[in-house]
Design an enzyme around this catalytic site. Structure first.
Site, mmCIF file in Angstrom:
data_model
loop_
_atom_site.group_PDB
_atom_site.id
_atom_site.type_symbol
_atom_site.label_atom_id
_atom_site.label_comp_id
_atom_site.label_asym_id
_atom_site.label_seq_id
_atom_site.Cartn_x
_atom_site.Cartn_y
_atom_site.Cartn_z
ATOM 1 N N HIS A 52 0.836 -1.205 0.000
ATOM 2 C CA HIS A 52 0.000 0.000 0.000
ATOM 3 C C HIS A 52 0.876 1.264 0.000
ATOM 4 O O HIS A 52 1.550 1.539 0.982
ATOM 5 C CB HIS A 52 -0.872 -0.043 1.255
ATOM 6 C CG HIS A 52 -1.863 1.059 1.354
ATOM 7 N ND1 HIS A 52 -1.901 1.913 2.430
ATOM 8 C CD2 HIS A 52 -2.865 1.448 0.522
ATOM 9 C CE1 HIS A 52 -2.882 2.774 2.267
ATOM 10 N NE2 HIS A 52 -3.485 2.513 1.112
ATOM 11 N N GLU A 96 0.427 -0.842 -4.804
ATOM 12 C CA GLU A 96 -0.668 0.116 -4.976
ATOM 13 C C GLU A 96 -0.067 1.502 -5.027
ATOM 14 O O GLU A 96 0.947 1.772 -4.350
ATOM 15 C CB GLU A 96 -1.616 -0.010 -3.773
ATOM 16 C CG GLU A 96 -2.876 0.820 -3.869
ATOM 17 C CD GLU A 96 -2.875 2.127 -3.074
ATOM 18 O OE1 GLU A 96 -3.917 2.783 -3.041
ATOM 19 O OE2 GLU A 96 -1.814 2.507 -2.509
ATOM 20 N N ASP A 105 -1.391 5.875 -5.533
ATOM 21 C CA ASP A 105 -2.412 6.887 -5.812
ATOM 22 C C ASP A 105 -1.830 7.837 -6.835
ATOM 23 O O ASP A 105 -0.637 8.158 -6.769
ATOM 24 C CB ASP A 105 -2.737 7.665 -4.534
ATOM 25 C CG ASP A 105 -3.211 6.747 -3.422
ATOM 26 O OD1 ASP A 105 -4.229 6.079 -3.614
ATOM 27 O OD2 ASP A 105 -2.541 6.699 -2.374
ATOM 28 N N HIS A 136 -0.694 10.703 -2.364
ATOM 29 C CA HIS A 136 -2.028 10.389 -1.854
ATOM 30 C C HIS A 136 -2.917 11.628 -1.721
ATOM 31 O O HIS A 136 -4.031 11.667 -2.238
ATOM 32 C CB HIS A 136 -1.919 9.693 -0.495
ATOM 33 C CG HIS A 136 -3.241 9.365 0.110
ATOM 34 N ND1 HIS A 136 -3.931 10.242 0.939
ATOM 35 C CD2 HIS A 136 -4.042 8.277 -0.010
ATOM 36 C CE1 HIS A 136 -5.076 9.700 1.295
ATOM 37 N NE2 HIS A 136 -5.176 8.504 0.739
ATOM 38 N N GLU A 142 -4.711 3.861 -8.083
ATOM 39 C CA GLU A 142 -5.930 4.529 -7.588
ATOM 40 C C GLU A 142 -6.000 5.954 -8.115
ATOM 41 O O GLU A 142 -5.084 6.756 -7.905
ATOM 42 C CB GLU A 142 -5.981 4.539 -6.053
ATOM 43 C CG GLU A 142 -7.281 5.205 -5.600
ATOM 44 C CD GLU A 142 -7.454 5.369 -4.109
ATOM 45 O OE1 GLU A 142 -6.733 4.715 -3.319
ATOM 46 O OE2 GLU A 142 -8.327 6.173 -3.730
HETATM 47 O O1 G3P Z 1 -6.055 0.508 -1.643
HETATM 48 C C1 G3P Z 1 -7.142 1.354 -1.451
HETATM 49 C C2 G3P Z 1 -6.851 2.380 -0.416
HETATM 50 O O2 G3P Z 1 -5.586 2.899 -0.666
HETATM 51 C C3 G3P Z 1 -7.875 3.451 -0.379
HETATM 52 O O3 G3P Z 1 -7.674 4.420 0.613
HETATM 53 O O4 G3P Z 1 -6.955 6.597 1.447
HETATM 54 O O5 G3P Z 1 -5.350 4.741 1.388
HETATM 55 O O6 G3P Z 1 -6.062 5.822 -0.721
HETATM 56 P P1 G3P Z 1 -6.449 5.437 0.671
HETATM 57 CA CA CA Z 2 -4.892 4.502 -2.250
#
Ligand code: G3P
Ligand code: CA
Length: 288
Positions: free
Chosen positions: A8, A35, A37, A50, A118
Protein backbone atom coordinates in the site's frame (compact mmCIF):
# COMPACT_ATOMS: atom_id res chain seq x y z
CA UNK A 1 -4.65 -20.25 -2.34
CA UNK A 2 -2.83 -17.58 -0.31
CA UNK A 3 -4.09 -14.04 -0.93
CA UNK A 4 -2.51 -11.75 -3.50
CA UNK A 5 -0.64 -9.07 -1.55
CA UNK A 6 -0.25 -5.45 -2.62
CA UNK A 7 2.12 -3.01 -0.93
CA UNK A 8 0.00 0.00 0.00
CA UNK A 9 1.77 3.15 -1.30
CA UNK A 10 4.85 0.86 -1.30
CA UNK A 11 6.06 -0.63 1.99
CA UNK A 12 4.77 2.56 3.57
CA UNK A 13 4.94 1.24 7.11
CA UNK A 14 8.72 1.22 6.75
CA UNK A 15 9.54 4.20 4.53
CA UNK A 16 7.63 7.33 3.58
CA UNK A 17 4.67 6.45 1.35
CA UNK A 18 5.02 6.61 -2.43
CA UNK A 19 8.79 7.08 -2.31
CA UNK A 20 11.36 5.14 -4.31
CA UNK A 21 12.52 3.62 -1.01
CA UNK A 22 9.01 2.43 -0.13
CA UNK A 23 8.59 0.66 -3.49
CA UNK A 24 12.09 -0.86 -3.51
CA UNK A 25 11.43 -2.15 -0.01
CA UNK A 26 8.10 -3.60 -1.19
CA UNK A 27 9.92 -5.58 -3.90
CA UNK A 28 12.47 -6.77 -1.33
CA UNK A 29 9.52 -7.79 0.89
CA UNK A 30 8.34 -10.15 -1.85
CA UNK A 31 5.08 -8.35 -2.58
CA UNK A 32 2.91 -9.62 -5.44
CA UNK A 33 2.01 -6.10 -6.45
CA UNK A 34 2.05 -2.46 -5.47
CA UNK A 35 -0.67 0.12 -4.98
CA UNK A 36 -0.22 3.79 -5.80
CA UNK A 37 -2.41 6.89 -5.81
CA UNK A 38 -2.14 9.25 -8.75
CA UNK A 39 -2.78 12.96 -9.26
CA UNK A 40 -2.12 15.24 -12.21
CA UNK A 41 0.46 17.98 -11.85
CA UNK A 42 0.03 21.49 -13.26
CA UNK A 43 1.93 20.38 -16.37
CA UNK A 44 -0.24 17.29 -16.86
CA UNK A 45 2.13 14.64 -15.47
CA UNK A 46 0.95 11.69 -13.37
CA UNK A 47 2.55 11.79 -9.95
CA UNK A 48 2.35 9.21 -7.16
CA UNK A 49 0.94 10.99 -4.12
CA UNK A 50 -2.03 10.39 -1.85
CA UNK A 51 -3.27 13.80 -0.70
CA UNK A 52 -4.48 16.63 -2.89
CA UNK A 53 -2.27 18.91 -0.82
CA UNK A 54 1.43 18.83 -0.03
CA UNK A 55 1.08 19.72 3.64
CA UNK A 56 1.22 16.26 5.27
CA UNK A 57 3.98 14.57 3.26
CA UNK A 58 6.34 17.34 2.12
CA UNK A 59 8.19 20.33 3.54
CA UNK A 60 5.82 22.86 1.93
CA UNK A 61 2.10 23.51 1.77
CA UNK A 62 -0.24 24.08 -1.16
CA UNK A 63 -1.88 21.91 -3.79
CA UNK A 64 -0.25 19.17 -5.88
CA UNK A 65 -2.19 20.41 -8.92
CA UNK A 66 -0.61 23.88 -8.64
CA UNK A 67 2.96 22.58 -9.15
CA UNK A 68 4.82 21.16 -12.11
CA UNK A 69 6.49 17.76 -11.82
CA UNK A 70 9.91 19.46 -11.78
CA UNK A 71 8.79 21.68 -8.89
CA UNK A 72 7.51 18.65 -6.96
CA UNK A 73 10.82 16.84 -7.49
CA UNK A 74 12.57 19.63 -5.58
CA UNK A 75 10.52 18.92 -2.40
CA UNK A 76 11.48 16.78 0.56
CA UNK A 77 8.92 13.94 0.45
CA UNK A 78 10.42 11.57 3.02
CA UNK A 79 11.74 13.37 6.13
CA UNK A 80 8.25 13.69 7.67
CA UNK A 81 8.24 9.92 8.21
CA UNK A 82 11.40 10.03 10.33
CA UNK A 83 12.98 7.02 8.59
CA UNK A 84 16.25 7.73 6.82
CA UNK A 85 16.71 6.32 3.33
CA UNK A 86 19.47 3.71 2.84
CA UNK A 87 21.95 4.68 0.09
CA UNK A 88 20.90 1.72 -2.09
CA UNK A 89 17.35 3.10 -2.21
CA UNK A 90 18.43 6.25 -4.03
CA UNK A 91 19.28 9.86 -3.40
CA UNK A 92 16.92 12.19 -1.53
CA UNK A 93 16.22 13.96 -4.83
CA UNK A 94 15.07 10.64 -6.39
CA UNK A 95 12.40 9.83 -3.82
CA UNK A 96 9.40 11.54 -5.40
CA UNK A 97 8.01 9.30 -8.14
CA UNK A 98 6.04 10.02 -11.25
CA UNK A 99 4.00 7.06 -12.48
CA UNK A 100 6.60 6.71 -15.19
CA UNK A 101 9.37 6.39 -12.54
CA UNK A 102 7.36 3.74 -10.73
CA UNK A 103 6.97 1.74 -13.94
CA UNK A 104 10.74 1.79 -14.45
CA UNK A 105 11.20 0.37 -10.95
CA UNK A 106 8.65 -2.40 -11.56
CA UNK A 107 10.09 -3.30 -14.96
CA UNK A 108 13.58 -3.56 -13.47
CA UNK A 109 12.34 -6.03 -10.84
CA UNK A 110 12.56 -8.76 -13.49
CA UNK A 111 9.50 -10.71 -12.30
CA UNK A 112 5.76 -10.52 -12.99
CA UNK A 113 4.10 -7.91 -10.80
CA UNK A 114 0.73 -6.26 -10.34
CA UNK A 115 0.19 -2.53 -10.33
CA UNK A 116 -3.00 -1.19 -8.72
CA UNK A 117 -3.49 2.46 -9.64
CA UNK A 118 -5.93 4.53 -7.59
CA UNK A 119 -7.31 7.62 -9.31
CA UNK A 120 -7.77 10.27 -6.66
CA UNK A 121 -10.93 12.37 -6.69
CA UNK A 122 -12.17 15.00 -6.46
CA UNK A 123 -9.50 16.11 -8.91
CA UNK A 124 -9.42 19.70 -10.16
CA UNK A 125 -8.90 18.11 -13.59
CA UNK A 126 -12.07 15.99 -13.33
CA UNK A 127 -12.08 12.93 -15.56
CA UNK A 128 -9.12 14.29 -17.53
CA UNK A 129 -7.18 12.36 -14.89
CA UNK A 130 -8.55 9.08 -16.29
CA UNK A 131 -7.88 10.20 -19.86
CA UNK A 132 -4.29 11.16 -19.04
CA UNK A 133 -3.72 7.80 -17.36
CA UNK A 134 -5.05 5.77 -20.29
CA UNK A 135 -3.04 7.87 -22.76
CA UNK A 136 0.09 7.37 -20.65
CA UNK A 137 -0.42 3.59 -20.44
CA UNK A 138 -1.09 3.28 -24.18
CA UNK A 139 2.12 5.16 -24.82
CA UNK A 140 3.98 2.70 -22.60
CA UNK A 141 2.65 -0.29 -24.58
CA UNK A 142 -0.29 -1.30 -22.35
CA UNK A 143 -2.69 -3.81 -23.93
CA UNK A 144 -6.27 -2.64 -23.23
CA UNK A 145 -7.71 -6.14 -23.67
CA UNK A 146 -5.56 -7.99 -21.19
CA UNK A 147 -4.53 -4.90 -19.18
CA UNK A 148 -0.95 -6.20 -19.32
CA UNK A 149 2.02 -3.93 -19.71
CA UNK A 150 4.69 -6.49 -20.49
CA UNK A 151 4.66 -8.70 -17.40
CA UNK A 152 2.93 -6.09 -15.25
CA UNK A 153 -0.82 -6.49 -14.72
CA UNK A 154 -2.45 -3.09 -14.36
CA UNK A 155 -5.69 -2.60 -12.42
CA UNK A 156 -7.63 0.59 -11.73
CA UNK A 157 -9.29 1.70 -8.51
CA UNK A 158 -11.33 4.66 -7.36
CA UNK A 159 -13.91 5.64 -4.77
CA UNK A 160 -15.54 7.65 -7.54
CA UNK A 161 -18.05 5.57 -9.56
CA UNK A 162 -17.81 8.08 -12.45
CA UNK A 163 -14.13 7.24 -12.68
CA UNK A 164 -14.94 3.51 -12.93
CA UNK A 165 -17.60 4.10 -15.58
CA UNK A 166 -15.23 6.27 -17.60
CA UNK A 167 -12.41 3.75 -17.38
CA UNK A 168 -14.80 0.95 -18.42
CA UNK A 169 -14.68 2.47 -21.91
CA UNK A 170 -10.95 1.63 -22.14
CA UNK A 171 -10.02 -1.04 -19.60
CA UNK A 172 -11.33 -4.58 -19.06
CA UNK A 173 -14.12 -5.05 -16.53
CA UNK A 174 -12.17 -7.54 -14.38
CA UNK A 175 -9.40 -4.96 -13.82
CA UNK A 176 -11.76 -2.28 -12.45
CA UNK A 177 -11.96 -2.09 -8.66
CA UNK A 178 -14.65 0.06 -7.07
CA UNK A 179 -13.40 1.22 -3.67
CA UNK A 180 -15.97 1.42 -0.89
CA UNK A 181 -15.78 2.92 2.58
CA UNK A 182 -18.38 4.08 5.06
CA UNK A 183 -18.32 7.85 5.36
CA UNK A 184 -16.25 8.92 8.38
CA UNK A 185 -16.03 12.45 9.85
CA UNK A 186 -12.20 12.23 9.73
CA UNK A 187 -12.18 11.55 6.00
CA UNK A 188 -14.73 14.29 5.42
CA UNK A 189 -12.50 16.79 7.22
CA UNK A 190 -9.47 15.64 5.18
CA UNK A 191 -11.44 15.98 1.95
CA UNK A 192 -12.56 19.45 2.99
CA UNK A 193 -9.02 20.69 2.49
CA UNK A 194 -9.77 20.30 -1.20
CA UNK A 195 -12.05 23.29 -1.46
CA UNK A 196 -14.95 25.37 -0.29
CA UNK A 197 -17.85 23.02 0.43
CA UNK A 198 -19.76 22.52 3.66
CA UNK A 199 -19.32 19.36 5.72
CA UNK A 200 -23.02 18.48 5.26
CA UNK A 201 -22.84 18.82 1.49
CA UNK A 202 -19.71 16.72 1.34
CA UNK A 203 -21.26 13.96 3.48
CA UNK A 204 -24.23 13.86 1.09
CA UNK A 205 -21.92 13.59 -1.96
CA UNK A 206 -19.83 10.85 -0.31
CA UNK A 207 -22.89 8.83 0.75
CA UNK A 208 -24.29 9.07 -2.76
CA UNK A 209 -20.96 7.91 -4.22
CA UNK A 210 -20.90 4.96 -1.80
CA UNK A 211 -24.45 3.87 -2.75
CA UNK A 212 -23.59 4.15 -6.45
CA UNK A 213 -20.30 2.30 -5.93
CA UNK A 214 -22.11 -0.54 -4.14
CA UNK A 215 -24.59 -0.65 -7.01
CA UNK A 216 -21.77 -1.00 -9.57
CA UNK A 217 -20.39 -3.95 -7.61
CA UNK A 218 -23.82 -5.56 -6.98
CA UNK A 219 -24.61 -5.38 -10.70
CA UNK A 220 -21.07 -6.46 -11.57
CA UNK A 221 -20.45 -3.44 -13.76
CA UNK A 222 -16.95 -3.76 -12.30
CA UNK A 223 -15.19 -7.05 -11.59
CA UNK A 224 -13.62 -6.07 -8.28
CA UNK A 225 -14.61 -4.43 -5.01
CA UNK A 226 -12.13 -2.68 -2.72
CA UNK A 227 -13.62 -2.37 0.77
CA UNK A 228 -11.69 -0.98 3.76
CA UNK A 229 -11.34 -3.01 6.98
CA UNK A 230 -13.96 -0.91 8.79
CA UNK A 231 -16.45 -1.47 5.97
CA UNK A 232 -15.79 -5.22 5.94
CA UNK A 233 -16.31 -5.51 9.69
CA UNK A 234 -19.61 -3.58 9.41
CA UNK A 235 -20.89 -5.44 6.33
CA UNK A 236 -19.36 -8.94 6.33
CA UNK A 237 -22.47 -10.49 4.79
CA UNK A 238 -22.39 -8.13 1.82
CA UNK A 239 -18.70 -8.92 1.24
CA UNK A 240 -19.41 -12.65 1.50
CA UNK A 241 -22.22 -12.26 -1.05
CA UNK A 242 -19.97 -10.40 -3.48
CA UNK A 243 -17.40 -13.19 -3.27
CA UNK A 244 -20.09 -15.84 -3.70
CA UNK A 245 -21.35 -13.99 -6.79
CA UNK A 246 -17.88 -14.02 -8.37
CA UNK A 247 -16.66 -10.52 -7.49
CA UNK A 248 -12.97 -10.37 -6.60
CA UNK A 249 -12.38 -8.53 -3.32
CA UNK A 250 -9.27 -6.46 -2.65
CA UNK A 251 -9.25 -5.34 0.99
CA UNK A 252 -7.32 -2.41 2.51
CA UNK A 253 -5.43 -1.59 4.68
CA UNK A 254 -4.52 -4.98 6.16
CA UNK A 255 -1.71 -4.43 8.64
CA UNK A 256 -2.28 -7.08 11.29
CA UNK A 257 -2.09 -10.86 11.00
CA UNK A 258 -5.39 -11.02 12.90
CA UNK A 259 -7.12 -8.96 10.20
CA UNK A 260 -5.46 -10.98 7.43
CA UNK A 261 -6.67 -14.29 8.89
CA UNK A 262 -10.18 -12.89 9.40
CA UNK A 263 -10.26 -11.83 5.73
CA UNK A 264 -8.93 -15.17 4.51
CA UNK A 265 -11.71 -16.89 6.46
CA UNK A 266 -14.22 -14.64 4.70
CA UNK A 267 -12.76 -15.65 1.32
CA UNK A 268 -11.12 -12.30 0.46
CA UNK A 269 -8.63 -12.94 -2.36
CA UNK A 270 -6.46 -9.78 -2.30
CA UNK A 271 -5.01 -7.71 0.55
CA UNK A 272 -3.32 -4.32 0.47
CA UNK A 273 -0.88 -3.68 3.30
CA UNK A 274 1.64 -1.14 4.56
CA UNK A 275 3.62 -4.21 5.75
CA UNK A 276 3.50 -6.73 2.87
CA UNK A 277 6.23 -8.98 4.34
CA UNK A 278 4.26 -9.40 7.57
CA UNK A 279 1.09 -10.41 5.72
CA UNK A 280 2.97 -12.66 3.31
CA UNK A 281 4.60 -14.49 6.22
CA UNK A 282 1.22 -15.07 7.85
CA UNK A 283 0.31 -17.28 4.88
CA UNK A 284 3.68 -18.87 4.23
CA UNK A 285 3.56 -22.65 4.35
CA UNK A 286 -0.22 -22.44 4.08
CA UNK A 287 -0.65 -22.33 0.31
CA UNK A 288 -3.58 -24.75 0.01
O1 G3P B 1 -6.05 0.51 -1.64
C1 G3P B 1 -7.14 1.35 -1.45
C2 G3P B 1 -6.85 2.38 -0.42
O2 G3P B 1 -5.59 2.90 -0.67
C3 G3P B 1 -7.87 3.45 -0.38
O3 G3P B 1 -7.67 4.42 0.61
O4 G3P B 1 -6.95 6.60 1.45
O5 G3P B 1 -5.35 4.74 1.39
O6 G3P B 1 -6.06 5.82 -0.72
P1 G3P B 1 -6.45 5.44 0.67
CA1 CA C 1 -4.89 4.50 -2.25
Amino acid sequence: MPPVIFAHRGSSGTFAEHTRAAYLQALADGTDGVECDVHLTRDGQLVCMHDTTLDRTTNVSGKVADRTLAELRALDVFSWKGASIPAEYGEPADQLLSLSDLLVILRRAGRPLRLAIELKHPSPFGLRLEEALIAFLMDEGWDPESSMLGTIEVSFMSFNPDSMRHLAESAPHHMLCQLVSDVSPKEVRAALSFGAITEGALITIMKRALKEGERLVDHQEVGMAGPGMRYIRSHPERVRRWIRDGVRVRAWTVNSVKDALFLAELGVQEMTSDYPARIRMAFEGNSK
